[in-house]
Scaffold this motif. Structure first.
Motif, PDB file in Angstrom:
ATOM      1  N   HIS A 238       0.827  -1.204   0.000  1.00  0.00           N
ATOM      2  CA  HIS A 238       0.000   0.000   0.000  1.00  0.00           C
ATOM      3  C   HIS A 238       0.862   1.254   0.000  1.00  0.00           C
ATOM      4  CE1 HIS A 238      -3.653  -2.290   0.671  1.00  0.00           C
ATOM      5  NE2 HIS A 238      -4.321  -1.172   0.500  1.00  0.00           N
ATOM      6  N   LEU A 239       1.929   1.233   0.775  1.00  0.00           N
ATOM      7  CA  LEU A 239       2.831   2.394   0.796  1.00  0.00           C
ATOM      8  C   LEU A 239       3.481   2.615  -0.565  1.00  0.00           C
ATOM      9  CD1 LEU A 239       4.527   1.942   4.279  1.00  0.00           C
ATOM     10  CD2 LEU A 239       2.877   3.707   3.606  1.00  0.00           C
ATOM     11  N   LYS A 240       3.894   1.538  -1.212  1.00  0.00           N
ATOM     12  CA  LYS A 240       4.510   1.654  -2.543  1.00  0.00           C
ATOM     13  C   LYS A 240       3.478   2.137  -3.566  1.00  0.00           C
ATOM     14  CE  LYS A 240       8.268  -1.592  -2.003  1.00  0.00           C
ATOM     15  NZ  LYS A 240       8.974  -2.732  -2.566  1.00  0.00           N
TER      16      LYS A 240
ATOM     17  N   ALA B 122       0.844   3.912  -2.991  1.00  0.00           N
ATOM     18  CA  ALA B 122       0.437   5.280  -2.674  1.00  0.00           C
ATOM     19  C   ALA B 122       1.329   6.315  -3.353  1.00  0.00           C
ATOM     20  CB  ALA B 122       0.438   5.494  -1.168  1.00  0.00           C
ATOM     21  N   VAL B 123       2.571   5.964  -3.598  1.00  0.00           N
ATOM     22  CA  VAL B 123       3.482   6.877  -4.290  1.00  0.00           C
ATOM     23  C   VAL B 123       2.926   7.224  -5.672  1.00  0.00           C
ATOM     24  CG1 VAL B 123       5.791   7.056  -5.319  1.00  0.00           C
ATOM     25  CG2 VAL B 123       5.507   6.076  -3.037  1.00  0.00           C
ATOM     26  N   TYR B 124       2.308   6.258  -6.311  1.00  0.00           N
ATOM     27  CA  TYR B 124       1.786   6.445  -7.665  1.00  0.00           C
ATOM     28  C   TYR B 124       0.300   6.801  -7.696  1.00  0.00           C
ATOM     29  CZ  TYR B 124       6.156   4.136  -8.668  1.00  0.00           C
ATOM     30  OH  TYR B 124       7.483   3.807  -8.710  1.00  0.00           O
ATOM     31  N   ALA B 125      -0.458   6.248  -6.762  1.00  0.00           N
ATOM     32  CA  ALA B 125      -1.916   6.389  -6.831  1.00  0.00           C
ATOM     33  C   ALA B 125      -2.474   7.438  -5.881  1.00  0.00           C
ATOM     34  CB  ALA B 125      -2.569   5.045  -6.543  1.00  0.00           C
ATOM     35  N   GLY B 126      -1.706   7.886  -4.912  1.00  0.00           N
ATOM     36  CA  GLY B 126      -2.181   8.908  -4.003  1.00  0.00           C
ATOM     37  C   GLY B 126      -2.965   8.362  -2.825  1.00  0.00           C
ATOM     38  N   ALA B 127      -3.736   9.244  -2.238  1.00  0.00           N
ATOM     39  CA  ALA B 127      -4.436   8.987  -0.971  1.00  0.00           C
ATOM     40  C   ALA B 127      -5.306   7.724  -0.946  1.00  0.00           C
ATOM     41  CB  ALA B 127      -5.266  10.205  -0.598  1.00  0.00           C
ATOM     42  N   PRO B 128      -6.054   7.395  -1.996  1.00  0.00           N
ATOM     43  CA  PRO B 128      -6.939   6.229  -1.895  1.00  0.00           C
ATOM     44  C   PRO B 128      -6.204   4.925  -1.612  1.00  0.00           C
ATOM     45  CG  PRO B 128      -7.509   7.523  -3.820  1.00  0.00           C
ATOM     46  CD  PRO B 128      -6.232   8.093  -3.267  1.00  0.00           C
ATOM     47  N   ALA B 129      -4.962   4.821  -2.065  1.00  0.00           N
ATOM     48  CA  ALA B 129      -4.211   3.587  -1.853  1.00  0.00           C
ATOM     49  C   ALA B 129      -3.583   3.526  -0.471  1.00  0.00           C
ATOM     50  CB  ALA B 129      -3.125   3.461  -2.914  1.00  0.00           C
TER      51      ALA B 129
ATOM     52  N   ARG C 292      -4.944   3.755   2.412  1.00  0.00           N
ATOM     53  CA  ARG C 292      -5.775   3.149   3.456  1.00  0.00           C
ATOM     54  C   ARG C 292      -5.897   1.643   3.227  1.00  0.00           C
ATOM     55  NH1 ARG C 292     -11.395   4.383   2.782  1.00  0.00           N
ATOM     56  NH2 ARG C 292     -11.874   2.199   2.818  1.00  0.00           N
ATOM     57  N   PRO C 293      -5.029   0.858   3.861  1.00  0.00           N
ATOM     58  CA  PRO C 293      -5.118  -0.589   3.676  1.00  0.00           C
ATOM     59  C   PRO C 293      -6.309  -1.168   4.431  1.00  0.00           C
ATOM     60  CG  PRO C 293      -3.427  -0.067   5.261  1.00  0.00           C
ATOM     61  CD  PRO C 293      -3.941   1.244   4.734  1.00  0.00           C
ATOM     62  N   ALA C 294      -6.651  -2.372   4.108  1.00  0.00           N
ATOM     63  CA  ALA C 294      -7.721  -3.068   4.824  1.00  0.00           C
ATOM     64  C   ALA C 294      -7.306  -3.267   6.277  1.00  0.00           C
ATOM     65  CB  ALA C 294      -7.984  -4.416   4.158  1.00  0.00           C
ATOM     66  N   SER C 295      -8.286  -3.342   7.151  1.00  0.00           N
ATOM     67  CA  SER C 295      -7.986  -3.555   8.571  1.00  0.00           C
ATOM     68  C   SER C 295      -7.410  -4.955   8.779  1.00  0.00           C
ATOM     69  CB  SER C 295      -9.257  -3.407   9.407  1.00  0.00           C
ATOM     70  OG  SER C 295     -10.130  -4.494   9.156  1.00  0.00           O
ATOM     71  N   LYS C 296      -6.681  -5.098   9.861  1.00  0.00           N
ATOM     72  CA  LYS C 296      -6.114  -6.420  10.164  1.00  0.00           C
ATOM     73  C   LYS C 296      -7.228  -7.442  10.368  1.00  0.00           C
ATOM     74  CE  LYS C 296      -2.583  -8.919  12.465  1.00  0.00           C
ATOM     75  NZ  LYS C 296      -1.368  -8.902  13.197  1.00  0.00           N
ATOM     76  N   GLU C 297      -8.347  -7.011  10.954  1.00  0.00           N
ATOM     77  CA  GLU C 297      -9.472  -7.920  11.174  1.00  0.00           C
ATOM     78  C   GLU C 297     -10.043  -8.415   9.835  1.00  0.00           C
ATOM     79  OE1 GLU C 297      -9.271  -4.813  12.623  1.00  0.00           O
ATOM     80  OE2 GLU C 297      -8.633  -5.551  14.587  1.00  0.00           O
ATOM     81  N   TYR C 298     -10.179  -7.505   8.883  1.00  0.00           N
ATOM     82  CA  TYR C 298     -10.715  -7.881   7.570  1.00  0.00           C
ATOM     83  C   TYR C 298      -9.744  -8.813   6.851  1.00  0.00           C
ATOM     84  CZ  TYR C 298     -12.693  -7.504   2.896  1.00  0.00           C
ATOM     85  OH  TYR C 298     -13.224  -7.797   1.666  1.00  0.00           O
ATOM     86  N   VAL C 299      -8.459  -8.494   6.886  1.00  0.00           N
ATOM     87  CA  VAL C 299      -7.449  -9.338   6.244  1.00  0.00           C
ATOM     88  C   VAL C 299      -7.447 -10.722   6.891  1.00  0.00           C
ATOM     89  CG1 VAL C 299      -4.970  -9.638   5.826  1.00  0.00           C
ATOM     90  CG2 VAL C 299      -6.036  -7.399   5.494  1.00  0.00           C
ATOM     91  N   THR C 300      -7.587 -10.766   8.209  1.00  0.00           N
ATOM     92  CA  THR C 300      -7.637 -12.050   8.924  1.00  0.00           C
ATOM     93  C   THR C 300      -8.839 -12.870   8.470  1.00  0.00           C
ATOM     94  OG1 THR C 300      -6.512 -11.108  10.835  1.00  0.00           O
ATOM     95  CG2 THR C 300      -7.775 -13.125  11.208  1.00  0.00           C
ATOM     96  N   GLU C 301      -9.977 -12.213   8.348  1.00  0.00           N
ATOM     97  CA  GLU C 301     -11.195 -12.905   7.895  1.00  0.00           C
ATOM     98  C   GLU C 301     -11.017 -13.469   6.485  1.00  0.00           C
ATOM     99  OE1 GLU C 301     -15.864 -11.846   6.974  1.00  0.00           O
ATOM    100  OE2 GLU C 301     -14.719 -10.533   8.295  1.00  0.00           O
ATOM    101  N   ILE C 302     -10.501 -12.649   5.576  1.00  0.00           N
ATOM    102  CA  ILE C 302     -10.268 -13.102   4.201  1.00  0.00           C
ATOM    103  C   ILE C 302      -9.250 -14.243   4.187  1.00  0.00           C
ATOM    104  CG2 ILE C 302      -9.317 -12.418   1.943  1.00  0.00           C
ATOM    105  CD1 ILE C 302     -12.085 -11.297   2.459  1.00  0.00           C
ATOM    106  N   PHE C 303      -8.182 -14.090   4.984  1.00  0.00           N
ATOM    107  CA  PHE C 303      -7.143 -15.119   5.064  1.00  0.00           C
ATOM    108  C   PHE C 303      -7.758 -16.469   5.422  1.00  0.00           C
ATOM    109  CE2 PHE C 303      -4.016 -17.636   7.333  1.00  0.00           C
ATOM    110  CZ  PHE C 303      -2.868 -17.493   6.576  1.00  0.00           C
TER     111      PHE C 303
ATOM    112  N   LEU D  56      -8.711  -8.085  -2.427  1.00  0.00           N
ATOM    113  CA  LEU D  56      -8.258  -6.876  -1.739  1.00  0.00           C
ATOM    114  C   LEU D  56      -7.907  -5.749  -2.705  1.00  0.00           C
ATOM    115  CD1 LEU D  56      -6.118  -8.433   1.118  1.00  0.00           C
ATOM    116  CD2 LEU D  56      -8.431  -7.514   1.254  1.00  0.00           C
ATOM    117  N   TYR D  57      -7.246  -6.070  -3.802  1.00  0.00           N
ATOM    118  CA  TYR D  57      -6.830  -4.998  -4.695  1.00  0.00           C
ATOM    119  C   TYR D  57      -7.922  -4.552  -5.656  1.00  0.00           C
ATOM    120  CZ  TYR D  57      -2.547  -4.401  -2.430  1.00  0.00           C
ATOM    121  OH  TYR D  57      -1.633  -4.097  -1.451  1.00  0.00           O
ATOM    122  N   SER D  58      -8.962  -5.351  -5.856  1.00  0.00           N
ATOM    123  CA  SER D  58     -10.102  -4.840  -6.625  1.00  0.00           C
ATOM    124  C   SER D  58     -10.764  -3.715  -5.838  1.00  0.00           C
ATOM    125  CB  SER D  58     -11.101  -5.952  -6.941  1.00  0.00           C
ATOM    126  OG  SER D  58     -11.727  -6.417  -5.769  1.00  0.00           O
TER     127      SER D  58
END
Length: 100
Positions: free
Chosen positions: A33-35, A37-44, A46-57, A80-82
């Motif tokens: 997300h940090l990488k 954000a350099v190209y895409a700006g503010a919308p990128a 904000r990563p998904a929450s750890k809880e959401y990533v855990t659920e998807i995982f 996640l990236y869609s």
């Protein structure tokens, strides 16, 4: 897309085990997300929450190994990236519309 997934998987699989743990996935997503954000700006930024990533995982760990194979990881990336790309497009559209 396959090349991007392969590159991301190799980057995130820090112990080179051939599988990605939840910890590796979340840490890797933050770096990606940090990488991005350099190209895409503010919308990128904000990563998904750890809880959401855990659920998807856990939903996509179909073999219940507590790790993701490269195929399972590819599905996680699609989900996640869609969402990230949708936020980026909406942000850009709103920015363009506000300049009229």
């Amino acid at each position: 897309f396959k090349q991007a997934v392969d590159y991301s998987f190799d980057m995130i699989d820090v112990d080179k085990s051939g599988d990605v743990t939840l910890e590796e996935l979340y840490a890797g997503l933050l770096i990606m997300h940090l990488k991005l954000a350099v190209y895409a700006g503010a919308p990128a930024c904000r990563p998904a929450s750890k809880e959401y990533v855990t659920e998807i995982f856990h939903l996509l760990d179909v073999d219940n190994s507590n790790t993701l194979t490269k195929e399972e990881f590819a599905t996680v990336m699609k989900i996640l990236y869609s969402q990230v790309f949708t936020r980026i497009i909406i942000h850009w559209l709103l920015t363009l519309m506000s300049k009229k």
